[in-house]
Scaffold this motif. Structure first.
Motif, PDB file in Angstrom:
ATOM      1  N   GLN A 102       0.740   9.193  11.653  1.00 52.20           N
ATOM      2  CA  GLN A 102       0.563   9.431  13.091  1.00 52.20           C
ATOM      3  C   GLN A 102       1.786   8.999  13.908  1.00 52.20           C
ATOM      4  N   GLY A 103       2.781   8.423  13.243  1.00 51.18           N
ATOM      5  CA  GLY A 103       4.011   8.042  13.936  1.00 51.18           C
ATOM      6  C   GLY A 103       4.071   6.598  14.394  1.00 51.18           C
ATOM      7  N   ALA A 104       3.001   5.819  14.148  1.00 52.96           N
ATOM      8  CA  ALA A 104       2.999   4.411  14.554  1.00 52.96           C
ATOM      9  C   ALA A 104       3.678   3.550  13.486  1.00 52.96           C
ATOM     10  N   ILE A 105       4.262   2.437  13.903  1.00 56.13           N
ATOM     11  CA  ILE A 105       4.843   1.486  12.951  1.00 56.13           C
ATOM     12  C   ILE A 105       3.713   0.633  12.389  1.00 56.13           C
ATOM     13  N   GLU A 106       3.647   0.538  11.061  1.00 54.94           N
ATOM     14  CA  GLU A 106       2.596  -0.258  10.427  1.00 54.94           C
ATOM     15  C   GLU A 106       3.204  -1.163   9.368  1.00 54.94           C
ATOM     16  N   THR A 107       2.493  -2.242   9.046  1.00 57.22           N
ATOM     17  CA  THR A 107       2.923  -3.136   7.975  1.00 57.22           C
ATOM     18  C   THR A 107       2.375  -2.606   6.663  1.00 57.22           C
ATOM     19  N   ALA A 108       3.277  -2.406   5.684  1.00 60.96           N
ATOM     20  CA  ALA A 108       2.914  -1.800   4.406  1.00 60.96           C
ATOM     21  C   ALA A 108       2.771  -2.839   3.300  1.00 60.96           C
TER      22      ALA A 108
ATOM     23  N   THR B  44       0.830  -1.201   0.000  1.00 61.25           N
ATOM     24  CA  THR B  44       0.000   0.000   0.000  1.00 61.25           C
ATOM     25  C   THR B  44       0.865   1.252   0.000  1.00 61.25           C
ATOM     26  N   ARG B  45       0.316   2.319  -0.565  1.00 60.29           N
ATOM     27  CA  ARG B  45       1.030   3.595  -0.638  1.00 60.29           C
ATOM     28  C   ARG B  45       0.996   4.314   0.704  1.00 60.29           C
ATOM     29  N   VAL B  46       2.045   5.090   0.948  1.00 60.98           N
ATOM     30  CA  VAL B  46       2.146   5.873   2.177  1.00 60.98           C
ATOM     31  C   VAL B  46       1.045   6.937   2.199  1.00 60.98           C
ATOM     32  N   LYS B  47       0.908   7.650   1.088  1.00 63.81           N
ATOM     33  CA  LYS B  47       0.067   8.846   1.037  1.00 63.81           C
ATOM     34  C   LYS B  47      -1.410   8.561   1.297  1.00 63.81           C
ATOM     35  N   ASP B  48      -1.965   7.583   0.587  1.00 61.83           N
ATOM     36  CA  ASP B  48      -3.416   7.385   0.639  1.00 61.83           C
ATOM     37  C   ASP B  48      -3.831   5.948   0.985  1.00 61.83           C
ATOM     38  N   GLY B  49      -2.855   5.053   1.211  1.00 61.69           N
ATOM     39  CA  GLY B  49      -3.184   3.681   1.571  1.00 61.69           C
ATOM     40  C   GLY B  49      -3.705   2.833   0.421  1.00 61.69           C
TER      41      GLY B  49
END
Length: 134
Positions: free
Chosen positions: A115-121, A17-22
């Motif tokens: 928001q600064g949280a670590i997420e799986t992309a 998924t993209r950073v900007k808009d998911g």
């Protein structure tokens, strides 16, 4: 000198998924880095399904220091209109210096959300091994 090689058979990417808009990544590339060595996969376009990629490519990256030379896996969005091209990244490290038999792995690509949280992309599937030079 070189003590061995990471051997990576890069198979596929999934759920990128993209950073900007998911939204799903359409044109995906995977970079592998170890020390100063970087190799790039070809770009896989979304003929089959958005957010996924098929590569089927084999790479070897030299290792000079078994403790420090981690394998860095970086997902890249190749869309020319996207501002932030890095989807996320993952790191594999050697526990010791010895042969590692090929293992099929799903490597999570992680990134920091707005928001600064670590997420799986997304995920990268690969066969990974380490071959030590005698």
């Amino acid at each position: 000198g070189v003590v061995g090689f990471w051997q990576v058979h890069l198979l596929e990417g999934a759920r990128w998924t993209r950073v900007k808009d998911g939204r799903a990544v359409r044109d995906a590339r995977c970079d592998l880095r170890c020390g100063l060595h970087v190799v790039r996969s070809r770009t896989s376009s979304h003929e089959h399904k958005e957010g996924s990629a098929i590569w089927g490519q084999f790479f070897e990256l030299p290792v000079v220091n078994a403790k420090l030379d981690v394998l860095h896996v970086i997902g890249i969005d190749e869309d020319p209109f996207t501002r932030s091209s890095q989807v996320g990244d993952g790191v594999l490290a050697l526990l010791g210096c010895g042969d590692v038999q090929p293992q099929e792995l799903w490597i999570a690509l992680r990134r920091r959300s707005s928001q600064g949280a670590i997420e799986t992309a997304g995920w990268v599937r690969a066969w990974v091994s380490f071959h030590i030079l005698q």
